[in-house]
Design a protein around this motif. Structure first.
Motif, short mmCIF file in Angstrom:
data_model
loop_
_atom_site.label_atom_id
_atom_site.label_comp_id
_atom_site.label_asym_id
_atom_site.label_seq_id
_atom_site.Cartn_x
_atom_site.Cartn_y
_atom_site.Cartn_z
N LYS A 379 1.14 -1.04 0.19
CA LYS A 379 0.09 -0.03 0.31
C LYS A 379 1.07 1.29 -0.42
O LYS A 379 1.09 1.80 0.94
N SER A 380 1.69 0.98 -1.06
CA SER A 380 3.09 2.33 -1.27
C SER A 380 2.61 3.14 -2.59
O SER A 380 2.36 2.46 -3.08
N ILE A 381 2.33 4.88 -2.07
CA ILE A 381 2.32 5.52 -4.00
C ILE A 381 3.49 4.88 -4.67
O ILE A 381 3.56 5.28 -5.74
N TRP A 382 5.09 4.56 -3.79
CA TRP A 382 6.36 4.13 -4.80
C TRP A 382 5.44 2.92 -5.07
O TRP A 382 6.50 3.10 -6.28
N PHE A 383 5.11 2.00 -4.56
CA PHE A 383 4.75 1.00 -5.22
C PHE A 383 4.73 1.27 -6.46
O PHE A 383 4.00 0.10 -7.72
N LEU A 384 2.86 1.49 -6.58
CA LEU A 384 2.15 1.63 -7.99
C LEU A 384 2.63 2.82 -8.61
O LEU A 384 2.60 2.86 -9.99
N LEU A 385 3.51 3.75 -8.57
CA LEU A 385 4.48 4.25 -9.74
C LEU A 385 5.25 3.08 -9.92
O LEU A 385 5.30 3.05 -11.69
N LEU A 386 5.80 2.57 -10.02
CA LEU A 386 6.99 1.61 -10.29
C LEU A 386 6.17 0.28 -10.92
O LEU A 386 6.68 0.66 -12.23
N PHE A 387 5.04 -0.17 -10.44
CA PHE A 387 4.28 -1.38 -11.10
C PHE A 387 3.70 0.15 -12.11
O PHE A 387 4.04 -0.79 -13.70
N SER A 388 3.78 1.56 -12.39
CA SER A 388 2.90 1.53 -13.30
C SER A 388 3.37 1.93 -14.47
O SER A 388 3.72 2.09 -16.15
N VAL A 389 4.97 2.56 -13.82
CA VAL A 389 6.22 2.66 -15.21
C VAL A 389 6.56 1.04 -15.94
O VAL A 389 6.94 1.18 -16.99
N ALA A 390 6.63 0.19 -14.74
CA ALA A 390 7.07 -0.92 -15.41
C ALA A 390 5.67 -1.81 -16.52
O ALA A 390 6.21 -2.33 -17.57
N PHE A 391 4.20 -1.42 -16.10
CA PHE A 391 3.35 -2.03 -17.34
C PHE A 391 3.90 -1.00 -18.44
O PHE A 391 3.56 -1.40 -19.30
N ALA A 392 3.85 0.17 -18.35
CA ALA A 392 3.66 1.48 -19.47
C ALA A 392 4.68 1.50 -20.48
O ALA A 392 5.03 1.47 -21.83
N ALA A 393 6.17 0.55 -19.39
CA ALA A 393 7.53 -0.06 -20.75
C ALA A 393 7.40 -1.34 -21.75
O ALA A 393 7.67 -1.40 -22.74
N GLY A 394 6.43 -2.14 -20.87
CA GLY A 394 6.13 -3.59 -20.93
C GLY A 394 5.44 -2.91 -22.70
O GLY A 394 5.40 -3.88 -23.44
N ALA A 395 4.38 -2.43 -21.98
CA ALA A 395 2.96 -2.15 -23.08
C ALA A 395 3.85 -1.20 -24.82
O ALA A 395 3.70 -1.33 -26.07
N MET A 396 4.97 -0.58 -24.58
CA MET A 396 5.48 0.24 -24.92
C MET A 396 7.08 -0.55 -25.86
O MET A 396 6.62 -1.52 -27.53
N TRP A 397 7.51 -1.59 -25.10
CA TRP A 397 8.30 -2.49 -25.96
C TRP A 397 7.82 -3.38 -27.17
O TRP A 397 7.57 -3.61 -28.01
N GLU A 398 6.26 -3.65 -26.33
CA GLU A 398 5.64 -4.45 -27.25
C GLU A 398 5.21 -3.45 -28.53
O GLU A 398 5.23 -3.82 -29.52
#
Length: 468
Positions: A379-398
């Motif tokens: 329940k951390s804003i930093w976890f949510l930010l990290l996951f969001s960046v990773a998800f966006a990076a994966g989508a952009m890579w695809e």
């Protein structure tokens, strides 16, 4: 379109149906109690609570299965959930009773809609890889049978419509971007209907419709036929009309703008008097700090004088400007949102007032996803930010590696979902302060769950190099 169901789909649909029927339609029937929101939907179906049902039995404490049917009225609240209720009442009258409505008819309608959405998603993945379809089926069943989601089916909350239409949109996106020589107009039409029902389920959903419209316009690149392009434009226009219309409609604006300031900006403020001064509001209103709209107040907030002193001087723009000048305060509010996120457990009673169950009693079985989301996910804003960046990076890579436009469009769809999730993380604070925050973050939780499931499937796909 309607090819024979394969084993992953049959298995998932039969399991979903069996579990949800057991949860929602067979005694002891479970659902969600009314917190006061049902009436705005009930009036459209001519429903009312039976005489003698009062107190905890009417609100908060117990789930009500039976309602009296009377004359229908036009309410002041507009939601696509009303359509589901209307159909359920009609079926109830046809097969059960003209005078009493059993909410299980609404629950059954929601179950059927879920099965259709599940078929869309699983078959859409199956068109890429059967193994991934099995994984999708397992994850979809796990999430959908969790009572943090399914109990909304036996209620008149709009969260059920929101979840079902979101699921349908994901399924349509999977089919529209699958390999096909012919334009799949059925999927486009279904996406348009789901999009309209999604954005009109709750006022909170309306702004997300613009992202749906933008993605639908990207479908113009999918096929070169003039008829296809015309169909895409019509579908996008339908979603846009309802999105634009509902974006300027809010029957609860008075409540929301009160709570945005007094239960948002001023809540836990180090200097509420200075905040009021900066917002251009009378300092005497400081006694209202940390109060929501529905509690007793030291100042009568229903008078013309309060309207002139507060409502005529406050606006969303002033609140946005305040947070823009105090980004540290805004970030603190986002931390509060993070702490309340992925909380699918709702405090309302789940059982009828049958003498066996107690008020506010919660059902504890079929809640493993709720437990995972609330207790395992940080329940951390930093976890949510990290996951969001990773998800966006994966989508952009695809997106970058996609050879055909279909792959790019699917990546763009999931990026659009991430933008929706981001908006839904921020909008509750800007739109209603910290009032009922866990419930107002429900759509964020749903979108975040879609992202988590998608990320899990993507990781398996990359490790084993399967699917397209």
């Amino acid at each position: 379109m309607f090819k024979k169901l394969t084993f992953p789909e049959w298995a998932a649909l039969l399991f979903l149906a069996a579990v949800l029927i057991g949860q929602l339609l067979i005694a002891p029937v479970a659902g969600l109690a009314n917190n006061g929101d049902f009436e705005r939907i009930m009036v459209w179906g001519g429903l009312k609570v039976p005489n003698g049902v009062t107190g905890d039995a009417q609100y908060f404490g117990f789930f009500n299965r039976v309602y009296e049917i009377g004359a229908t009225h036009l309410g002041g609240y507009v939601s696509s959930t009303i359509l589901f209720l209307k159909v359920a009442v009609w079926i109830n009258k046809a097969f059960h009773s003209y005078t009493q409505f059993d909410i299980r008819f609404l629950g059954a309608l929601h179950i059927l809609t879920l099965l259709a959405g599940a078929w869309l998603v699983i078959s859409g993945v199956r068109r890429r890889n059967t193994g991934l379809a099995w994984l999708t089926a397992v994850l979809l069943v796990w999430v959908s049978t969790d009572k943090g989601i399914s109990l909304y089916f036996n209620s008149m909350f709009s969260e059920a419509t929101t979840f079902l239409m979101l699921l349908a949109l994901v399924g349509c996106a999977l089919h529209l971007t699958a390999e096909s020589e012919q334009p799949q107009k059925w999927a486009l039409i279904t996406a348009a209907v789901a999009g309209v029902l999604f954005v009109t389920a709750k006022v909170q959903n309306a702004l997300l419709g613009f992202l749906i419209v933008l993605w639908m316009l990207r479908l113009l690149r999918l096929h070169g036929e003039r008829a296809w392009k015309k169909a895409v434009l019509i579908a996008a226009a339908c979603v846009f009309v309802f999105t634009a219309g509902l974006s300027f409609y809010n029957s609860f604006e008075k409540i929301n703008i009160y709570q945005t300031v007094f239960y948002g900006v001023l809540k836990d403020s180090p200097d509420p008097v200075a905040d009021l001064r900066e917002l251009g509001l009378p300092e005497e209103y400081v006694v209202l700090a940390n109060t929501d709209y529905f509690v007793p107040h030291q100042i009568d907030i229903t008078t013309p004088e309060f309207k002139a002193g507060y409502y005529d001087h406050i606006s969303r723009g002033k609140v946005l400007l305040f947070y823009a000048k105090h980004l540290d305060r805004f970030f603190d509010k986002l931390k509060v949102c993070a702490a309340s996120s992925f909380n699918l457990h709702y405090y309302l009673g789940n059982y009828e007032n049958d003498g066996v169950h107690t008020k506010l009693q919660q059902s504890t079985n079929w809640t493993s996803y709720t437990y995972f989301a609330y207790n395992i996910l940080p329940k951390s804003i930093w976890f949510l930010l990290l996951f969001s960046v990773a998800f966006a990076a994966g989508a952009m890579w695809e997106w970058r590696r996609a050879v055909h436009v279909r792959g790019k469009l699917l990546a763009e769809f999931f990026l659009a979902l991430e933008l929706m999730a981001t908006a839904q993380f921020v909008l509750p604070i800007l739109g209603d302060g910290e009032a009922d925050l866990a419930k107002h973050l429900y759509l964020f939780d749903l979108l975040g769950s879609v992202m988590l499931v998608t990320a899990g499937i993507w990781i398996v796909r990359r490790i084993f190099r399967v699917g397209k």
